[in-house]
Design a protein around this motif. Structure first.
Motif, PDB file in Angstrom:
ATOM      1  N   UNK A  65      11.201  -8.508   4.170  1.00  0.00           N
ATOM      2  CA  UNK A  65      10.526  -8.363   5.461  1.00  0.00           C
ATOM      3  C   UNK A  65       9.371  -7.378   5.356  1.00  0.00           C
ATOM      4  N   UNK A  66       9.602  -6.233   4.706  1.00  0.00           N
ATOM      5  CA  UNK A  66       8.554  -5.221   4.588  1.00  0.00           C
ATOM      6  C   UNK A  66       7.372  -5.735   3.774  1.00  0.00           C
ATOM      7  N   UNK A  67       7.650  -6.516   2.734  1.00  0.00           N
ATOM      8  CA  UNK A  67       6.584  -7.085   1.916  1.00  0.00           C
ATOM      9  C   UNK A  67       5.738  -8.059   2.731  1.00  0.00           C
ATOM     10  N   UNK A  68       6.390  -8.938   3.469  1.00  0.00           N
ATOM     11  CA  UNK A  68       5.676  -9.910   4.298  1.00  0.00           C
ATOM     12  C   UNK A  68       4.895  -9.202   5.398  1.00  0.00           C
ATOM     13  N   UNK A  69       5.495  -8.175   5.980  1.00  0.00           N
ATOM     14  CA  UNK A  69       4.814  -7.423   7.036  1.00  0.00           C
ATOM     15  C   UNK A  69       3.543  -6.782   6.513  1.00  0.00           C
ATOM     16  N   UNK A  70       3.624  -6.181   5.320  1.00  0.00           N
ATOM     17  CA  UNK A  70       2.450  -5.549   4.715  1.00  0.00           C
ATOM     18  C   UNK A  70       1.372  -6.599   4.444  1.00  0.00           C
ATOM     19  N   UNK A  71       1.781  -7.772   3.950  1.00  0.00           N
ATOM     20  CA  UNK A  71       0.827  -8.848   3.700  1.00  0.00           C
ATOM     21  C   UNK A  71       0.134  -9.264   5.004  1.00  0.00           C
ATOM     22  N   UNK A  72       0.899  -9.356   6.078  1.00  0.00           N
ATOM     23  CA  UNK A  72       0.330  -9.737   7.374  1.00  0.00           C
ATOM     24  C   UNK A  72      -0.645  -8.679   7.867  1.00  0.00           C
ATOM     25  N   UNK A  73      -0.275  -7.413   7.703  1.00  0.00           N
ATOM     26  CA  UNK A  73      -1.150  -6.322   8.135  1.00  0.00           C
ATOM     27  C   UNK A  73      -2.467  -6.327   7.361  1.00  0.00           C
ATOM     28  N   UNK A  74      -2.421  -6.747   6.095  1.00  0.00           N
ATOM     29  CA  UNK A  74      -3.619  -6.778   5.250  1.00  0.00           C
ATOM     30  C   UNK A  74      -4.376  -8.100   5.356  1.00  0.00           C
ATOM     31  N   UNK A  75      -3.944  -8.976   6.272  1.00  0.00           N
ATOM     32  CA  UNK A  75      -4.625 -10.244   6.466  1.00  0.00           C
ATOM     33  C   UNK A  75      -4.426 -11.226   5.329  1.00  0.00           C
ATOM     34  N   UNK A  76      -3.348 -11.098   4.580  1.00  0.00           N
ATOM     35  CA  UNK A  76      -3.087 -11.959   3.428  1.00  0.00           C
ATOM     36  C   UNK A  76      -2.257 -13.187   3.791  1.00  0.00           C
ATOM     37  N   UNK A  77      -1.877 -13.327   5.041  1.00  0.00           N
ATOM     38  CA  UNK A  77      -1.109 -14.486   5.481  1.00  0.00           C
ATOM     39  C   UNK A  77      -1.953 -15.296   6.456  1.00  0.00           C
ATOM     40  N   UNK A  78      -1.826 -16.621   6.423  1.00  0.00           N
ATOM     41  CA  UNK A  78      -2.596 -17.436   7.364  1.00  0.00           C
ATOM     42  C   UNK A  78      -2.096 -17.229   8.790  1.00  0.00           C
ATOM     43  N   UNK A  79      -2.984 -17.394   9.742  1.00  0.00           N
ATOM     44  CA  UNK A  79      -2.603 -17.318  11.148  1.00  0.00           C
ATOM     45  C   UNK A  79      -1.682 -18.498  11.461  1.00  0.00           C
ATOM     46  N   UNK A  80      -0.674 -18.252  12.294  1.00  0.00           N
ATOM     47  CA  UNK A  80       0.259 -19.309  12.664  1.00  0.00           C
ATOM     48  C   UNK A  80       0.315 -19.404  14.175  1.00  0.00           C
ATOM     49  N   UNK A  81       0.484 -20.626  14.658  1.00  0.00           N
ATOM     50  CA  UNK A  81       0.671 -20.822  16.093  1.00  0.00           C
ATOM     51  C   UNK A  81       2.109 -20.468  16.441  1.00  0.00           C
ATOM     52  N   UNK A  82       2.373 -20.308  17.728  1.00  0.00           N
ATOM     53  CA  UNK A  82       3.732 -20.017  18.177  1.00  0.00           C
ATOM     54  C   UNK A  82       4.680 -21.151  17.797  1.00  0.00           C
ATOM     55  N   UNK A  83       4.210 -22.381  17.904  1.00  0.00           N
ATOM     56  CA  UNK A  83       5.031 -23.529  17.520  1.00  0.00           C
ATOM     57  C   UNK A  83       5.377 -23.485  16.033  1.00  0.00           C
ATOM     58  N   UNK A  84       4.432 -23.110  15.192  1.00  0.00           N
ATOM     59  CA  UNK A  84       4.685 -23.015  13.746  1.00  0.00           C
ATOM     60  C   UNK A  84       5.686 -21.898  13.447  1.00  0.00           C
ATOM     61  N   UNK A  85       5.555 -20.779  14.143  1.00  0.00           N
ATOM     62  CA  UNK A  85       6.491 -19.658  13.963  1.00  0.00           C
ATOM     63  C   UNK A  85       7.899 -20.085  14.367  1.00  0.00           C
ATOM     64  N   UNK A  86       8.007 -20.744  15.518  1.00  0.00           N
ATOM     65  CA  UNK A  86       9.319 -21.207  15.986  1.00  0.00           C
ATOM     66  C   UNK A  86       9.932 -22.214  15.018  1.00  0.00           C
TER      67      UNK A  86
END
Length: 98
Positions: A65-86
């Motif tokens: 979780x911490x690794x993914x969170x850091x990636x998201x904070x650094x803009x290394x993950x693609x943007x996802x819609x709410x439907x994609x997250x769900x």
């Protein structure tokens, strides 16, 4: 001081788990109960928390979780819609229930 016996009733699975944790702490269940009773009497409250190290699976999940969170904070993950997250959550739950 005179020693007395005290009987405590508990679920057998709880007793097994308690004994195992006390062993990890380097003490017997009897010693743990004496430490607890002395501290409660002296402080007139439940005075402390004793806990074991988190289980390895929990730590792996937290680290992931911490690794993914850091990636998201650094803009290394693609943007996802709410439907994609769900949908990701639904798939993870489905996989976890197997």
């Amino acid at each position: 001081m005179a020693q007395v016996s005290m009987t405590v009733r508990m679920d057998s699975r709880l007793k097994t788990a308690f004994d195992a944790l006390c062993q990890q702490f380097g003490m017997s269940a009897n010693a743990a109960m004496n430490i607890f009773a002395n501290a409660v009497v002296m402080q007139r409250k439940i005075p402390f928390e004793i806990k074991a190290a988190p289980e390895s699976n929990s730590m792996k999940g937290i680290e992931a979780f911490q690794k993914i969170r850091k990636m998201a904070e650094n803009g290394q993950l693609p943007e996802m819609t709410l439907d994609e997250i769900n949908e990701e959550i639904r798939m993870a739950r489905e996989e976890g229930s197997k």
